[in-house]
Design an enzyme around this catalytic site. Structure first.
Site, PDB file in Angstrom:
ATOM      1  N   CYS A  77     -71.436  36.291   1.084  1.00 17.79           N
ATOM      2  CA  CYS A  77     -71.737  34.166   0.571  1.00 17.79           C
ATOM      3  C   CYS A  77     -72.386  33.543   1.829  1.00 17.79           C
ATOM      4  CB  CYS A  77     -69.876  33.810   0.336  1.00 17.79           C
ATOM      5  SG  CYS A  77     -69.848  32.703   0.214  1.00 17.79           S
ATOM      6  N   HIS A 170     -67.062  38.105  -2.358  1.00 22.21           N
ATOM      7  CA  HIS A 170     -65.965  38.312  -1.163  1.00 22.21           C
ATOM      8  C   HIS A 170     -64.948  39.464  -1.246  1.00 22.21           C
ATOM      9  CE1 HIS A 170     -66.500  34.625   1.095  1.00 22.21           C
ATOM     10  NE2 HIS A 170     -66.472  34.133   0.072  1.00 22.21           N
ATOM     11  N   GLU A 172     -63.700  41.430   0.911  1.00 21.98           N
ATOM     12  CA  GLU A 172     -62.768  41.991   1.863  1.00 21.98           C
ATOM     13  C   GLU A 172     -61.072  40.886   0.935  1.00 21.98           C
ATOM     14  OE1 GLU A 172     -65.001  39.247   1.881  1.00 21.98           O
ATOM     15  OE2 GLU A 172     -64.763  37.710   2.932  1.00 21.98           O
ATOM     16  N   SER A 225     -38.441  41.353  25.106  1.00 20.80           N
ATOM     17  CA  SER A 225     -38.024  40.263  24.878  1.00 20.80           C
ATOM     18  C   SER A 225     -36.903  40.626  23.520  1.00 20.80           C
ATOM     19  CB  SER A 225     -38.342  38.743  23.571  1.00 20.80           C
ATOM     20  OG  SER A 225     -39.246  39.568  22.860  1.00 20.80           O
ATOM     21  N   GLY A 227     -38.776  41.577  20.545  1.00 21.93           N
ATOM     22  CA  GLY A 227     -39.789  41.481  19.737  1.00 21.93           C
ATOM     23  C   GLY A 227     -40.534  43.179  19.502  1.00 21.93           C
ATOM     24  N   VAL A 228     -41.410  43.176  18.601  1.00 16.60           N
ATOM     25  CA  VAL A 228     -41.978  44.157  17.787  1.00 16.60           C
ATOM     26  C   VAL A 228     -43.355  43.852  19.284  1.00 16.60           C
ATOM     27  CG1 VAL A 228     -43.149  43.182  15.794  1.00 16.60           C
ATOM     28  CG2 VAL A 228     -43.110  45.943  16.950  1.00 16.60           C
ATOM     29  N   ARG A 298     -37.708  22.938  23.486  1.00 14.55           N
ATOM     30  CA  ARG A 298     -39.187  23.949  23.879  1.00 14.55           C
ATOM     31  C   ARG A 298     -39.291  23.187  25.378  1.00 14.55           C
ATOM     32  NH1 ARG A 298     -39.418  22.996  18.038  1.00 14.55           N
ATOM     33  NH2 ARG A 298     -40.313  25.495  17.454  1.00 14.55           N
ATOM     34  N   ASP A 471      -4.422  24.950   0.508  1.00 12.20           N
ATOM     35  CA  ASP A 471      -3.917  24.002   0.059  1.00 12.20           C
ATOM     36  C   ASP A 471      -4.367  22.873   1.080  1.00 12.20           C
ATOM     37  OD1 ASP A 471      -2.254  25.333  -1.943  1.00 12.20           O
ATOM     38  OD2 ASP A 471      -0.467  25.438  -0.939  1.00 12.20           O
TER      39      ASP A 471
HETATM   40  P1  XMP Z   1     -42.977  27.195  12.011  1.00 14.51           P
HETATM   41  O1  XMP Z   1     -41.215  26.578  11.946  1.00 14.51           O
HETATM   42  O2  XMP Z   1     -43.943  26.450  13.052  1.00 14.51           O
HETATM   43  O3  XMP Z   1     -42.314  28.424  12.178  1.00 14.51           O
HETATM   44  O4  XMP Z   1     -42.962  27.425  10.314  1.00 14.51           O
HETATM   45  C1  XMP Z   1     -44.030  29.876  11.958  1.00 14.51           C
HETATM   46  C2  XMP Z   1     -43.295  30.778  13.058  1.00 14.51           C
HETATM   47  O5  XMP Z   1     -43.580  30.620  14.161  1.00 14.51           O
HETATM   48  C3  XMP Z   1     -41.576  30.713  15.089  1.00 14.51           C
HETATM   49  N1  XMP Z   1     -41.343  29.547  16.102  1.00 14.51           N
HETATM   50  C4  XMP Z   1     -42.181  30.181  17.353  1.00 14.51           C
HETATM   51  N2  XMP Z   1     -41.503  31.363  18.064  1.00 14.51           N
HETATM   52  N3  XMP Z   1     -41.692  29.883  19.798  1.00 14.51           N
HETATM   53  C5  XMP Z   1     -42.150  31.241  19.222  1.00 14.51           C
HETATM   54  O6  XMP Z   1     -41.762  32.213  20.175  1.00 14.51           O
HETATM   55  C6  XMP Z   1     -41.455  28.409  19.007  1.00 14.51           C
HETATM   56  O7  XMP Z   1     -41.334  27.068  19.821  1.00 14.51           O
HETATM   57  C7  XMP Z   1     -41.524  28.693  17.753  1.00 14.51           C
HETATM   58  N4  XMP Z   1     -41.599  27.869  16.660  1.00 14.51           N
HETATM   59  C8  XMP Z   1     -41.182  28.046  15.590  1.00 14.51           C
HETATM   60  C9  XMP Z   1     -41.195  30.659  13.294  1.00 14.51           C
HETATM   61  O8  XMP Z   1     -40.009  31.123  14.177  1.00 14.51           O
HETATM   62  C10 XMP Z   1     -41.786  31.650  12.971  1.00 14.51           C
HETATM   63  O9  XMP Z   1     -42.089  32.566  12.957  1.00 14.51           O
END
Ligand code: XMP
Length: 536
Positions: A77, A170, A172, A225, A227-228, A298, A471
């Protein structure tokens, strides 16, 4: 290695993905990359698409040294238009922007077999995906037409002696049905790349690389954590340096049901990883008391996390003799790397997620005040997954022997249940959300939907609703269930089907029966955008 130069197209990373899928290693770098500064000699170069027009004053341009490397170049492209523009052809705006499917007619040249290689194995008309406002209206000298469409006379061109190719469509995107064949023909047939980039090979070279970097006595710390990404990174580290890798799991009080215990069991007992679990839940929940603003939640969680992690890392450092910990493990993935090196800088959408919405806790670099840790302990970063996409990390996890359950786990935000208890986070509210979520996920798995859904969770709404039980009239809280399908988590659709609705009915009655304090369950049917995946 194939070098892909990114001119800012939304599809650039897909080129990288697809080429890696058939076992050829490639790297995506910004189009402003100086060829002399490359740390490798590419066997071929691909120029991506772009939202710009080549004749715009501020449009991005390639370092023309790529055309002197003596390797094949494929322009896609904008990449084609850039080549045509630089080499004496003509590029003009189309009368109508072309966006969508088109039939591409391949022209074979019997006397010039080399230029036929791009469409090797394909004949006649193929379906391609077009997305452009400009097109080549005159090919540069020496180029031959190798395919046309009804509206694009120069839909694909090639220069036999120089081994340059250009295509308007494209390859891809999946809408170009034979796109994979075209890309494969280029990298394997024309560039002669070997298809030996596999996760198996990756494991061996990465383990060697880690050993070389860390040396025979160096020690590494890293947050995990469950997580993967953090688990795969930790497993790789453990394979490379064994007990000299120290995993730290911080219990922030807002994790899922039994999470800490099961992560400790899996990483510590099953995988044999050196892991310290720090129960800081009281500290976190104490600091969250009275806080309702999502971004403040956060921040508090992020800052407290750093503080607790730092203290634990210092303890481990002391235990190992002091001053031996030199590295901090990070589970950074390729999309984050691409984002941070883009020639346009981080894009607006990703910025909100990674910076203001906060990235994961284990990704310590996403926290603003991590500098102290790196400076005080003089820690250097080690990022074994920084070349990989999420699905490659999953494949790697499987090869490393991790359970499917873990490899395919839905993402979970760093601030955890704190952003799923809307309003104030109290221990009893966390309990309600946690139990409802546990039931929800258990039923999703039982019904066989877990892999189809990209992310699902239960949130506790800060409102009360009227109900009736036996009830008696009840006046209790509401659980909102969320389930979305998404590829990149930047946009998402609600997960929906008639059968799924029946499963939801079952889940609703289980939650209302088993979770005290809840008398109503709703299903969130909003898409992202305009909603987000999380409620806060
Ligand atoms: P949102 O809510 O922004 O989420 O649409 C998109 C993806 O990001 C994750 N998420 C977070 N992950 N810290 C994290 O590690 C955060 O503060 C946070 N906020 C959103 C959310 O679970 C989704 O997978």
């Amino acid at each position: 290695t194939v070098l892909i130069l990114d001119f800012g197209s939304q599809y650039s990373h897909l080129i990288t993905r697809r080429i890696r899928e058939f076992g050829v290693y490639c790297e995506l770098l910004p189009c402003t990359q100086k060829i002399a500064d490359l740390h490798f000699i590419p066997k071929g170069v691909i120029l991506s698409g772009s939202p710009y027009s080549v004749y715009d004053v501020d449009s991005p341009h390639v370092d023309t040294v790529v055309f002197e490397l003596g390797v094949p170049v494929l322009g896609i492209c904008y990449g084609l238009q850039e080549m045509a523009n630089l080499m004496g052809g003509k590029v003009e705006a189309c009368d109508h922007r072309e966006y969508g499917h088109a039939a591409l007619t391949i022209t074979k040249h019997v006397d010039h077999p080399f230029i036929n290689l791009l469409f090797e194995g394909l004949e006649g008309d193929i379906q391609v995906w077009m997305s452009h406002g400009d097109q080549v209206t005159q090919a540069p000298p020496g180029f031959r037409i190798i395919a046309t469409t009804r509206t694009a006379p120069f839909a694909a061109v090639a220069h036999e002696e120089k081994h340059f190719f250009g295509i308007q469509f494209h390859p891809e995107v999946t809408h170009t049905v034979d796109g994979g064949t075209v890309l494969r023909n280029f990298v394997v047939g024309i560039c002669k790349c070997k298809t030996s980039w596999t996760m198996d090979a990756f494991i061996d070279t990465e383990i060697q690389r880690i050993r070389t970097i860390v040396g025979p006595v160096g020690q590494v710390v890293g947050a995990v954590s469950g997580g993967v990404d953090s688990t795969v990174a930790a497993k790789l580290m453990h394979e490379a340096i064994g007990d000299r890798f120290h995993a730290i799991l911080v219990d922030n009080g807002v994790m899922r049901l039994n999470e800490c215990a099961s992560v400790k069991k899996m990483l510590g007992d099953k995988m044999g990883i050196n892991i310290e679990v720090v129960d800081a839940s009281a500290l976190f929940l104490g600091r969250l008391a009275g806080v309702t603003d999502p971004e403040r939640k956060r921040k508090i969680i992020g800052n407290t996390f750093i503080e607790v992690f730092e203290a634990e890392a210092a303890k481990i450092d002391k235990k190992t003799g002091g001053g031996k910990i030199e590295y901090l493990l990070q589970g950074t993935l390729y999309p984050d790397v691409i984002e941070s090196i883009s020639f346009k800088g981080p894009s607006a959408t990703i910025k909100t997620h990674h910076v203001s919405r906060g990235a994961s806790n284990t990704n310590l670099m996403s926290h603003q005040n991590v500098g102290g840790l790196l400076e005080d302990m003089k820690l250097k970063l080690i990022e074994p997954l920084r070349e990989l996409f999420k699905d490659e990390v999953r494949a790697l996890g499987t090869l490393l022997g991790l359970d499917d359950e873990l490899v395919w786990r839905h993402p979970f935000p760093g601030p955890g249940i704190a952003i799923r208890v809307l309003g104030e986070v109290t221990p009893s509210q966390v309990e309600i959300a946690r139990l409802a979520d546990h039931i929800y996920i258990e039923e999703i798995k039982r019904a066989g939907y877990y892999r189809q859904i990209s992310q699902a969770y239960a949130a506790l709404l800060p409102v009360k609703a009227v109900g009736v039980m036996g009830d008696a009239r009840t006046y209790e809280q509401v659980i909102a269930l969320r389930a979305v399908e998404t590829k990149d988590f930047m946009t998402a659709d609600v997960f929906a089907s008639a059968e799924w609705f029946l499963t939801l009915k079952k889940i609703s009655s289980r939650i209302i029966n088993e979770v005290k304090g809840v008398n109503r369950v709703v299903y969130d049917i909003s898409s992202k955008p305009p909603a987000t995946i999380e409620w806060e």
